[in-house]
Write a protein that holds these residues in place. Structure first.
Motif, short mmCIF file in Angstrom:
data_model
loop_
_atom_site.label_atom_id
_atom_site.label_comp_id
_atom_site.label_asym_id
_atom_site.label_seq_id
_atom_site.Cartn_x
_atom_site.Cartn_y
_atom_site.Cartn_z
N ILE A 99 47.77 -64.45 54.42
CA ILE A 99 48.45 -63.26 53.92
C ILE A 99 47.44 -62.18 53.55
O ILE A 99 47.61 -61.01 53.88
N GLY A 100 46.38 -62.58 52.87
CA GLY A 100 45.34 -61.62 52.50
C GLY A 100 44.68 -61.01 53.73
O GLY A 100 44.44 -59.79 53.78
N GLY A 101 44.40 -61.83 54.73
CA GLY A 101 43.80 -61.32 55.96
C GLY A 101 44.71 -60.36 56.69
O GLY A 101 44.26 -59.32 57.20
N ALA A 127 44.45 -55.62 46.53
CA ALA A 127 43.77 -55.99 45.28
C ALA A 127 44.51 -57.12 44.56
O ALA A 127 43.89 -58.06 44.04
N LEU A 128 45.85 -57.04 44.53
CA LEU A 128 46.63 -58.10 43.88
C LEU A 128 46.51 -59.43 44.61
O LEU A 128 46.41 -60.49 43.98
N ILE A 129 46.51 -59.39 45.93
CA ILE A 129 46.36 -60.63 46.71
C ILE A 129 44.98 -61.24 46.46
O ILE A 129 44.85 -62.45 46.23
N LEU A 130 43.95 -60.42 46.50
CA LEU A 130 42.59 -60.92 46.25
C LEU A 130 42.45 -61.46 44.83
O LEU A 130 41.80 -62.49 44.61
N ALA A 131 43.09 -60.79 43.86
CA ALA A 131 43.06 -61.29 42.48
C ALA A 131 43.77 -62.63 42.38
O ALA A 131 43.30 -63.55 41.70
N GLY A 132 44.90 -62.76 43.06
CA GLY A 132 45.61 -64.04 43.07
C GLY A 132 44.79 -65.15 43.70
O GLY A 132 44.77 -66.28 43.20
#
Length: 140
Positions: A99-101, A127-132
């Protein structure tokens, strides 16, 4: 509107199950063999569906550019890599990575094409995905 939402949820559940089965199969055999069986079963199911519904080979398929058919090769690599990753980092982390990719790639493609509408929301989503993802890597 309820039916499309339910179908989307069902598709997500089926993708998750498929990744779990492929990951387990890759532990027993190898990621390439798991990818092979994934594609054999998918090819068989879609061929039966195409023959029964019709339109297995759509009109104009022979006129498509050569690069239109690269999706199959990319899919084999994607499924094999996913099978390998699920066995090593788990299904949830693999899903987050995918999902992040996809999100980062989408934002990068938007920037390359000069699309600025919704850029702030896209960057915030990344940013939210990477933080998760970072939170899942923390030790308890």
């Amino acid at each position: 509107m309820t039916l499309p939402i339910l179908l989307a949820c069902l598709a997500g559940v089926l993708v998750g199950i498929s990744r779990q089965v492929n990951g387990r199969l890759s532990l027993s055999t190898s990621p390439l063999i798991a990818s092979f069986w994934n594609h054999v079963v998918g090819f068989g199911a879609l061929t039966i569906l195409g023959l029964s519904i019709g339109g297995l080979i759509p009109a104009g398929a022979a006129d498509a550019p050569w690069h239109a058919y690269l999706g199959g090769s990319i899919g084999v690599v994607f499924v094999a890599a996913g099978s390998w990753l699920v066995a090593r980092i788990g299904a949830v982390n693999t899903a987050l990575l995918v999902i992040g990719g996809q999100m980062v790639s989408g934002v990068a493609l938007d920037l390359l094409q000069g699309v600025s509408a919704g850029l702030l929301a896209s960057v915030l989503g990344v940013a939210l995905i990477l933080a998760g993802m970072a939170l899942t890597q923390r030790r308890r």
